[in-house]
Write a protein that holds these residues in place. Sequence first.
Motif, mmCIF file in Angstrom:
data_model
loop_
_atom_site.group_PDB
_atom_site.id
_atom_site.type_symbol
_atom_site.label_atom_id
_atom_site.label_comp_id
_atom_site.label_asym_id
_atom_site.label_seq_id
_atom_site.Cartn_x
_atom_site.Cartn_y
_atom_site.Cartn_z
ATOM 1 N N PHE A 16 92.023 60.914 37.187
ATOM 2 C CA PHE A 16 91.258 60.107 36.235
ATOM 3 C C PHE A 16 91.632 60.547 34.838
ATOM 4 N N ILE A 17 91.921 59.580 33.990
ATOM 5 C CA ILE A 17 92.273 59.880 32.603
ATOM 6 C C ILE A 17 91.802 58.723 31.730
ATOM 7 N N MET A 58 102.075 62.264 33.211
ATOM 8 C CA MET A 58 102.882 61.641 32.172
ATOM 9 C C MET A 58 102.685 60.122 32.158
ATOM 10 N N GLN A 59 102.719 59.501 33.335
ATOM 11 C CA GLN A 59 102.615 58.045 33.385
ATOM 12 C C GLN A 59 101.211 57.569 33.010
ATOM 13 N N LEU A 60 100.208 58.301 33.443
ATOM 14 C CA LEU A 60 98.845 57.893 33.114
ATOM 15 C C LEU A 60 98.562 58.061 31.622
ATOM 16 N N ARG A 61 99.041 59.131 31.032
ATOM 17 C CA ARG A 61 98.841 59.317 29.592
ATOM 18 C C ARG A 61 99.568 58.240 28.789
ATOM 19 N N SER A 84 101.173 46.752 37.732
ATOM 20 C CA SER A 84 102.490 46.457 38.293
ATOM 21 C C SER A 84 103.496 47.536 37.935
ATOM 22 N N VAL A 85 103.370 48.094 36.727
ATOM 23 C CA VAL A 85 104.276 49.179 36.324
ATOM 24 C C VAL A 85 103.991 50.433 37.134
ATOM 25 N N LEU A 86 102.701 50.768 37.262
ATOM 26 C CA LEU A 86 102.356 51.977 38.010
ATOM 27 C C LEU A 86 102.652 51.819 39.500
ATOM 28 N N SER A 115 94.099 48.781 24.106
ATOM 29 C CA SER A 115 93.056 48.176 24.938
ATOM 30 C C SER A 115 92.857 48.857 26.280
ATOM 31 N N VAL A 116 93.755 49.738 26.715
ATOM 32 C CA VAL A 116 93.555 50.441 27.991
ATOM 33 C C VAL A 116 92.667 51.647 27.722
ATOM 34 N N ALA A 117 91.465 51.664 28.334
ATOM 35 C CA ALA A 117 90.489 52.723 28.065
ATOM 36 C C ALA A 117 90.560 53.837 29.087
ATOM 37 N N PHE A 118 90.715 53.507 30.356
ATOM 38 C CA PHE A 118 90.787 54.557 31.366
ATOM 39 C C PHE A 118 91.523 54.048 32.595
#
Length: 316
Positions: free
Chosen positions: A107-108, A81-84, A65-67, A91-94
């Motif tokens: 992909f990050i 910046m937002q993905l990093r 929802s944020v993205l 708990s967020v892995a990728f």
Amino acid sequence: MTVTTTRVPLIVPRSERRLGLRTKALLITVLPILLLGLLVALTLVAQRRAELNAVSRSLSASVASVLASSLDVTDLTQVNMQLRAAVASPSVAFLDIQPAGDVPRYFISDAPQTDWLLRTQLDTFLNAQPAGSHLALSDTRADAYRAAQATLTAAAPDSVREHLQAAVTTLDATRGQRQTYEVTQLAVYDTQAGRALRLPGQAAPQGTLLFHLTIGVTLGDLNAVLSRQLWLVLLACAVTALTAAWLAYRAVRRLVGVILAITDAAQQASLGQLDGPIQIRSGGRPDELGDLVTAIERLRVSLHLALSRLRPGGRP
């Protein structure tokens, strides 16, 4: 003429039984407990899977929802910046973003140096299971770096060799360890009312597809707590079953012993061997078994007296 009788042991072959009384009693006591434990274990496994799915979807929906509200996939700097910032969250892995059209894929992961390997494993998983949500992988990063070392030519810089060797040395510590990801696939649309997020199982809204978003989360702590809960339940069921089996064995052992002794005594009595008292250990307890032993002994005495009167020289 005096008639003497000699008490001889009587051996009567017993027919073979598939299940003895002791075995039946143990099975009747233990099997329901074991079946209950198995049912509880299966229920807990299903509940754990449902809880993990619910938590992962809730976490993924929060991140998405944020993205979805602010991410501009055409701005590479903003995307990075937002993905990093997102994968830095617990708990967020990728995160895997595949924009519509010709915009490059993003992909990050929380281990950027091996994004290329995890991305390939994710693609393989989704190709095999397009709607899959449970990705379990073994840590093969050290093997991937070894394969990269094998492709180096003699002209490769020493710095590259050193980098690959350092990576192999570091990753060997976790080689083969299992890692589980809860995968959620979402989509973001541009509608007349603004951006809309399509969650799994929902119909696509009326609008233009902006990008697909795949989020992988790790719930190791929660999974560990639920696993401990499952093992504690199984341990409790096992201890209860063993305790019940021990108590049942003690209770049935006396019962079976008395029944076998009475059976032998009845076989001796059927041949008129009533001279000696019937030796049955009833345990001295004032219960039904004690009453049965007493009644059998009185019957022996009565039969012995009756037969004595019928013998020559017996009392009238």
